[in-house]
Design a protein around this motif. Structure first.
Motif, mmCIF file in Angstrom:
data_model
loop_
_atom_site.group_PDB
_atom_site.id
_atom_site.type_symbol
_atom_site.label_atom_id
_atom_site.label_comp_id
_atom_site.label_asym_id
_atom_site.label_seq_id
_atom_site.Cartn_x
_atom_site.Cartn_y
_atom_site.Cartn_z
ATOM 1 N N ASP A 84 31.592 35.581 38.788
ATOM 2 C CA ASP A 84 31.819 34.472 39.714
ATOM 3 C C ASP A 84 32.779 34.920 40.813
ATOM 4 O OD1 ASP A 84 30.354 32.363 38.262
ATOM 5 O OD2 ASP A 84 31.903 32.631 36.749
ATOM 6 N N THR A 85 33.852 35.573 40.389
ATOM 7 C CA THR A 85 34.832 36.103 41.329
ATOM 8 C C THR A 85 35.024 37.590 41.041
ATOM 9 O OG1 THR A 85 36.680 35.498 39.891
ATOM 10 C CG2 THR A 85 36.017 33.907 41.574
ATOM 11 N N VAL A 86 35.567 38.290 42.010
ATOM 12 C CA VAL A 86 35.771 39.731 41.855
ATOM 13 C C VAL A 86 37.125 40.116 42.431
ATOM 14 C CG1 VAL A 86 34.624 40.249 44.065
ATOM 15 C CG2 VAL A 86 34.764 42.024 42.287
ATOM 16 N N ALA A 87 37.764 41.078 41.786
ATOM 17 C CA ALA A 87 38.968 41.708 42.319
ATOM 18 C C ALA A 87 38.739 43.214 42.251
ATOM 19 C CB ALA A 87 40.200 41.314 41.521
ATOM 20 N N VAL A 88 39.057 43.909 43.324
ATOM 21 C CA VAL A 88 38.868 45.359 43.387
ATOM 22 C C VAL A 88 40.234 46.025 43.457
ATOM 23 C CG1 VAL A 88 37.796 47.286 44.610
ATOM 24 C CG2 VAL A 88 36.676 45.038 44.608
#
Length: 241
Positions: free
Chosen positions: A207-211
């Motif tokens: 749903d959400t992403v952090a890189v």
């Protein structure tokens, strides 16, 4: 109630003389599945271990809901309703599948006391766990061990499930089964944080992403928007999804 079940604010982590995390800011929205992506060595596993208190932040704050858990020890964090599946899965090879599950079911002293309805739900997610119930866990395939590791983490109700690379080394058919299981877990209300290298896995579930890069979160947002931006993918990951 905060929209984020888990948040990291300016978290730094040192391991011996090494400064691994350099001010990580991360938000995991309640009821969603957040993907933590990044190149090898970016600090993803260290972030998970810091959340779980296996390594302690030298600076910054880790919050679970409204509670500051930065200085808590791992057993205290687990008691709050957080489960962690490490990359090595942590299976007890000499014990049976049943015994592995019983160890995680802290409210039961024997298999008969385990929540029957919850076990049935787990068996529907991961039929191999039921099939090999009395087999030594060390004899399972890699995919079956991963299913056991996740099953053990959810044998009791959890608010947050943290998993490090669940698809690593698995065959495509097993990966699809794992995707379906995590989707079912999310729909049941469990908030999930996943470190993952399999891009298909990330796109299907996130749903959400952090890189992360070099010990920091360098991008965060919706998975759909990230999947649609090939230039951003190449700049952050060195490849397009």
């Amino acid at each position: 109630m905060s929209a984020n079940l888990l948040s990291l604010e300016g978290v730094h982590t040192h391991i011996g003389a090494y400064h691994i995390l350099h001010g990580v800011d991360l938000a995991v929205p309640r009821g969603q599945l957040t993907m933590l992506l990044g190149r090898n060595g970016a600090g993803k596993t260290t972030t998970l271990r810091t959340i779980m208190g296996l390594w302690h932040a030298s600076q910054g704050r880790v919050r679970f809901g409204e509670r500051d858990i930065t200085a808590l020890h791992t057993p205290q964090i687990a008691e709050l309703g957080i489960a962690y599946v490490p990359e090595n899965m942590g299976i007890f090879s000499d014990l049976t599948v049943r015994e592995n599950m019983l160890l995680a079911a802290r409210g039961a002293s024997n298999a008969a006391q385990m929540d029957e309805a919850r076990l049935k739900w787990i068996f529907e997610l991961f039929p191999a766990v039921q099939k090999f119930w009395d087999h030594p866990a060390g004899k399972l395939s890699g995919g079956q061990k991963q299913m056991l590791a996740v099953s053990r983490a959810i044998v009791e109700p959890r608010e947050l499930l943290i998993v490090d690379e669940p698809s690593k080394g698995l065959a495509p058919a097993i990966i699809n089964n794992m995707i379906e299981a995590f989707d079912a877990l999310k729909k049941s209300g469990v908030t999930i944080l996943l470190v993952e290298q399999n891009i298909h896995f990330a796109q299907r579930l996130g749903d959400t992403v952090a890189v992360m890069d070099n010990g920091r979160v360098v991008h965060s947002g919706s998975m759909a928007a990230f999947s649609a931006d090939e230039e951003l993918q190449r700049s952050l990951l060195g490849l397009a999804l």
